[in-house]
Design a protein around this motif. Structure first.
Motif, PDB file in Angstrom:
ATOM      1  N   ALA A  66       0.824  -1.150  -0.074  1.00  0.00           N
ATOM      2  CA  ALA A  66      -0.048   0.025  -0.047  1.00  0.00           C
ATOM      3  C   ALA A  66       0.863   1.237  -0.045  1.00  0.00           C
ATOM      4  CB  ALA A  66      -1.022  -0.046   1.295  1.00  0.00           C
ATOM      5  N   SER A  67       0.527   2.174  -0.727  1.00  0.00           N
ATOM      6  CA  SER A  67       1.287   3.613  -0.700  1.00  0.00           C
ATOM      7  C   SER A  67       0.994   4.211   0.496  1.00  0.00           C
ATOM      8  CB  SER A  67       0.770   4.535  -1.827  1.00  0.00           C
ATOM      9  OG  SER A  67      -0.547   4.812  -1.576  1.00  0.00           O
ATOM     10  N   SER A  68       1.814   5.266   0.803  1.00  0.00           N
ATOM     11  CA  SER A  68       1.775   5.998   2.042  1.00  0.00           C
ATOM     12  C   SER A  68       0.391   6.927   1.962  1.00  0.00           C
ATOM     13  CB  SER A  68       2.807   7.029   1.891  1.00  0.00           C
ATOM     14  OG  SER A  68       4.106   6.492   2.117  1.00  0.00           O
ATOM     15  N   ALA A  69       0.010   7.260   0.871  1.00  0.00           N
ATOM     16  CA  ALA A  69      -1.385   7.753   0.843  1.00  0.00           C
ATOM     17  C   ALA A  69      -2.600   6.885   1.080  1.00  0.00           C
ATOM     18  CB  ALA A  69      -1.721   8.529  -0.828  1.00  0.00           C
ATOM     19  N   ASP A  70      -2.369   5.598   0.549  1.00  0.00           N
ATOM     20  CA  ASP A  70      -3.501   4.645   1.016  1.00  0.00           C
ATOM     21  C   ASP A  70      -3.596   4.193   2.497  1.00  0.00           C
ATOM     22  OD1 ASP A  70      -4.560   4.498  -1.544  1.00  0.00           O
ATOM     23  OD2 ASP A  70      -3.221   2.922  -2.310  1.00  0.00           O
ATOM     24  N   THR A  71      -2.396   4.114   2.933  1.00  0.00           N
ATOM     25  CA  THR A  71      -2.364   3.808   4.512  1.00  0.00           C
ATOM     26  C   THR A  71      -2.847   4.939   5.110  1.00  0.00           C
ATOM     27  OG1 THR A  71      -0.433   2.611   4.043  1.00  0.00           O
ATOM     28  CG2 THR A  71      -0.495   3.244   6.184  1.00  0.00           C
ATOM     29  N   ALA A  72      -2.472   6.296   4.826  1.00  0.00           N
ATOM     30  CA  ALA A  72      -3.041   7.372   5.674  1.00  0.00           C
ATOM     31  C   ALA A  72      -4.364   7.584   5.454  1.00  0.00           C
ATOM     32  CB  ALA A  72      -2.273   8.661   5.210  1.00  0.00           C
ATOM     33  N   ARG A  73      -4.998   7.210   4.259  1.00  0.00           N
ATOM     34  CA  ARG A  73      -6.413   7.274   3.928  1.00  0.00           C
ATOM     35  C   ARG A  73      -7.174   6.184   5.022  1.00  0.00           C
ATOM     36  NH1 ARG A  73      -8.937   5.458  -1.589  1.00  0.00           N
ATOM     37  NH2 ARG A  73      -7.696   3.651  -0.873  1.00  0.00           N
ATOM     38  N   SER A 126      -0.067  14.725   9.700  1.00  0.00           N
ATOM     39  CA  SER A 126       1.371  14.212   9.546  1.00  0.00           C
ATOM     40  C   SER A 126       2.036  14.033  10.681  1.00  0.00           C
ATOM     41  CB  SER A 126       1.964  15.311   8.669  1.00  0.00           C
ATOM     42  OG  SER A 126       3.388  14.927   8.395  1.00  0.00           O
ATOM     43  N   GLN A 127       1.964  14.702  11.765  1.00  0.00           N
ATOM     44  CA  GLN A 127       2.615  14.055  13.067  1.00  0.00           C
ATOM     45  C   GLN A 127       1.884  12.987  13.571  1.00  0.00           C
ATOM     46  OE1 GLN A 127       2.321  17.879  15.108  1.00  0.00           O
ATOM     47  NE2 GLN A 127       3.931  18.932  14.146  1.00  0.00           N
ATOM     48  N   THR A 128       0.655  12.850  13.472  1.00  0.00           N
ATOM     49  CA  THR A 128      -0.076  11.860  14.184  1.00  0.00           C
ATOM     50  C   THR A 128       0.206  10.408  13.545  1.00  0.00           C
ATOM     51  OG1 THR A 128      -1.736  13.025  14.858  1.00  0.00           O
ATOM     52  CG2 THR A 128      -2.205  10.758  14.769  1.00  0.00           C
ATOM     53  N   LEU A 129       0.279  10.496  12.148  1.00  0.00           N
ATOM     54  CA  LEU A 129       0.519   9.358  11.221  1.00  0.00           C
ATOM     55  C   LEU A 129       1.910   9.071  10.783  1.00  0.00           C
ATOM     56  CD1 LEU A 129      -2.504   9.750   8.968  1.00  0.00           C
ATOM     57  CD2 LEU A 129      -2.444   8.482  10.987  1.00  0.00           C
ATOM     58  N   ALA A 130       2.865  10.093  11.344  1.00  0.00           N
ATOM     59  CA  ALA A 130       4.203   9.776  10.955  1.00  0.00           C
ATOM     60  C   ALA A 130       4.505   9.643   9.482  1.00  0.00           C
ATOM     61  CB  ALA A 130       4.926   8.428  11.859  1.00  0.00           C
ATOM     62  N   VAL A 131       3.863  10.501   8.752  1.00  0.00           N
ATOM     63  CA  VAL A 131       4.112  10.545   7.370  1.00  0.00           C
ATOM     64  C   VAL A 131       4.273  12.024   6.674  1.00  0.00           C
ATOM     65  CG1 VAL A 131       2.940   8.302   6.708  1.00  0.00           C
ATOM     66  CG2 VAL A 131       1.777  10.428   6.709  1.00  0.00           C
ATOM     67  N   SER A 132       4.828  12.214   5.762  1.00  0.00           N
ATOM     68  CA  SER A 132       4.914  13.678   4.946  1.00  0.00           C
ATOM     69  C   SER A 132       3.481  14.167   4.870  1.00  0.00           C
ATOM     70  CB  SER A 132       5.718  13.728   4.010  1.00  0.00           C
ATOM     71  OG  SER A 132       5.082  13.160   2.840  1.00  0.00           O
ATOM     72  N   ARG A 133       3.315  15.459   4.574  1.00  0.00           N
ATOM     73  CA  ARG A 133       2.020  16.179   4.384  1.00  0.00           C
ATOM     74  C   ARG A 133       1.700  15.810   2.930  1.00  0.00           C
ATOM     75  NH1 ARG A 133       2.347  21.990   6.660  1.00  0.00           N
ATOM     76  NH2 ARG A 133       0.233  22.306   5.913  1.00  0.00           N
ATOM     77  N   VAL A 134       2.390  15.321   1.805  1.00  0.00           N
ATOM     78  CA  VAL A 134       1.973  14.945   0.570  1.00  0.00           C
ATOM     79  C   VAL A 134       0.872  13.788   0.620  1.00  0.00           C
ATOM     80  CG1 VAL A 134       2.662  14.186  -1.602  1.00  0.00           C
ATOM     81  CG2 VAL A 134       4.237  16.113  -0.438  1.00  0.00           C
ATOM     82  N   PRO A 135       1.218  12.829   0.967  1.00  0.00           N
ATOM     83  CA  PRO A 135       0.417  11.720   1.294  1.00  0.00           C
ATOM     84  C   PRO A 135      -0.752  11.915   2.012  1.00  0.00           C
ATOM     85  CG  PRO A 135       2.126  11.011   2.638  1.00  0.00           C
ATOM     86  CD  PRO A 135       2.692  12.180   1.824  1.00  0.00           C
ATOM     87  N   VAL A 136      -0.665  12.650   2.998  1.00  0.00           N
ATOM     88  CA  VAL A 136      -1.896  13.228   3.821  1.00  0.00           C
ATOM     89  C   VAL A 136      -2.910  14.129   3.012  1.00  0.00           C
ATOM     90  CG1 VAL A 136      -2.790  14.471   5.850  1.00  0.00           C
ATOM     91  CG2 VAL A 136      -0.658  13.000   6.075  1.00  0.00           C
ATOM     92  N   ARG A 137      -2.416  14.882   2.342  1.00  0.00           N
ATOM     93  CA  ARG A 137      -3.168  15.900   1.257  1.00  0.00           C
ATOM     94  C   ARG A 137      -3.786  14.937   0.262  1.00  0.00           C
ATOM     95  NH1 ARG A 137       0.778  18.867  -0.697  1.00  0.00           N
ATOM     96  NH2 ARG A 137       0.832  20.218   1.285  1.00  0.00           N
ATOM     97  N   GLU A 138      -3.157  13.917  -0.202  1.00  0.00           N
ATOM     98  CA  GLU A 138      -3.784  12.775  -1.233  1.00  0.00           C
ATOM     99  C   GLU A 138      -4.767  12.161  -0.374  1.00  0.00           C
ATOM    100  OE1 GLU A 138      -0.925  10.553  -3.107  1.00  0.00           O
ATOM    101  OE2 GLU A 138       0.433  12.021  -3.698  1.00  0.00           O
ATOM    102  N   SER A 143     -15.209  18.120  12.857  1.00  0.00           N
ATOM    103  CA  SER A 143     -13.851  18.469  13.304  1.00  0.00           C
ATOM    104  C   SER A 143     -13.017  18.828  12.353  1.00  0.00           C
ATOM    105  CB  SER A 143     -13.409  17.585  14.172  1.00  0.00           C
ATOM    106  OG  SER A 143     -13.362  16.193  13.484  1.00  0.00           O
ATOM    107  N   ARG A 144     -11.989  19.793  12.481  1.00  0.00           N
ATOM    108  CA  ARG A 144     -11.176  20.201  11.312  1.00  0.00           C
ATOM    109  C   ARG A 144      -9.885  19.264  11.261  1.00  0.00           C
ATOM    110  NH1 ARG A 144      -9.337  26.240  11.358  1.00  0.00           N
ATOM    111  NH2 ARG A 144      -8.642  25.306   9.188  1.00  0.00           N
ATOM    112  N   LEU A 145      -9.570  18.637   9.954  1.00  0.00           N
ATOM    113  CA  LEU A 145      -8.539  17.703   9.839  1.00  0.00           C
ATOM    114  C   LEU A 145      -7.070  18.591   9.266  1.00  0.00           C
ATOM    115  CD1 LEU A 145     -10.450  14.814   8.428  1.00  0.00           C
ATOM    116  CD2 LEU A 145      -9.700  15.272  10.692  1.00  0.00           C
ATOM    117  N   ARG A 146      -6.094  18.901  10.029  1.00  0.00           N
ATOM    118  CA  ARG A 146      -5.126  19.874   9.507  1.00  0.00           C
ATOM    119  C   ARG A 146      -4.148  18.907   9.069  1.00  0.00           C
ATOM    120  NH1 ARG A 146      -7.611  22.367  13.861  1.00  0.00           N
ATOM    121  NH2 ARG A 146      -7.779  24.476  13.773  1.00  0.00           N
TER     122      ARG A 146
END
Length: 222
Positions: free
Chosen positions: A9-16, A40-52, A32-35
């Motif tokens: 699974a990609s980082s984006a798939d895992t984050a999703r 990124s800090q909670t999931l220990a990934v960069s912001r790019v996969p979080v954005r995706e 609730s807002r999702l910043r």
């Protein structure tokens, strides 16, 4: 013949998957807002996969996004629940019919039986955390067994919402749902398309009113 391993699974798939899990569990409440930075800090990934991941979850109906507020958890409504049942009445009936036709042609139903066993075990254990997961996996396998890629593609974004619904409607008797699943799966194993379609329709429709009644007062109308 060499069997290829599934791609990781990609980082984006895992984050999703993780963000969706937290929404379904209620850890991320409606509104609730999702910043990106916090996620990124909670999931220990960069912001790019979080954005995706957030873009994918918006397409799946889990979050709302606006230029001013950013991403917020969607407030599911009774209208959303009713609309989900209406779509399920068409797509899941077709999925059951196609799965039974596949079984009639000799396709193995062993994976579906495995999913049914897991769902039944979770029900017998009264494992209210696992029941929505195993029931969703069961419905997904019925779709996959039919072998219609367009139907599978159409159902994919709905399965997460179904898991959300199953979690919200934990007040319903899981034994009743399990019995309906067992009957539906037997019709599929036996290769009986008309019976499987009828049982799928009944299963979805019988769940509509109890779900809406149980959620009345907990969810807004629309």
């Amino acid at each position: 013949m060499t069997v290829q391993a599934e791609a990781p699974a990609s980082s984006a798939d895992t984050a999703r998957a993780r963000i969706r899990e937290l929404i379904i569990s209620g850890d991320f409440a409606p509104g609730s807002r999702l910043r990106e930075r916090d996620l990124s800090q909670t999931l220990a990934v960069s912001r790019v996969p979080v954005r995706e991941a957030l873009q994918q979850l918006e397409a799946e109906g889990f979050i709302d996004a606006s230029p001013r507020r950013g991403a917020t958890v969607k407030q599911i409504t009774l209208r959303d629940v009713n609309e989900l049942f209406e779509v399920r009445l068409s797509l899941e009936v077709l999925a059951a019919r196609l799965a039974a036709q596949a079984a009639a042609r000799g396709q193995s139903s062993s994976r579906l039986q495995q999913m049914m066993d897991q769902a039944e075990e979770a029900t017998l254990r009264h494992d209210h955390a696992q029941i929505p997961l195993t029931n969703t996996a069961l419905h997904a396998e019925i779709v996959a067994m039919g072998g219609n890629s367009l139907l599978e593609y159409s159902m994919k974004p709905l399965l997460g919402r179904m898991q959300w619904l199953f979690t919200l409607t934990g007040h319903r008797d899981p034994q009743v749902q399990c019995a309906e699943h067992l009957s539906l799966c037997k019709a599929i194993y036996d290769g009986k398309p008309d019976l499987a379609a009828a049982l799928a329709f009944a299963h979805v429709e019988l769940g509509r009113e109890p779900s809406l009644q149980g959620l009345a007062g907990r969810l807004p109308e629309s």
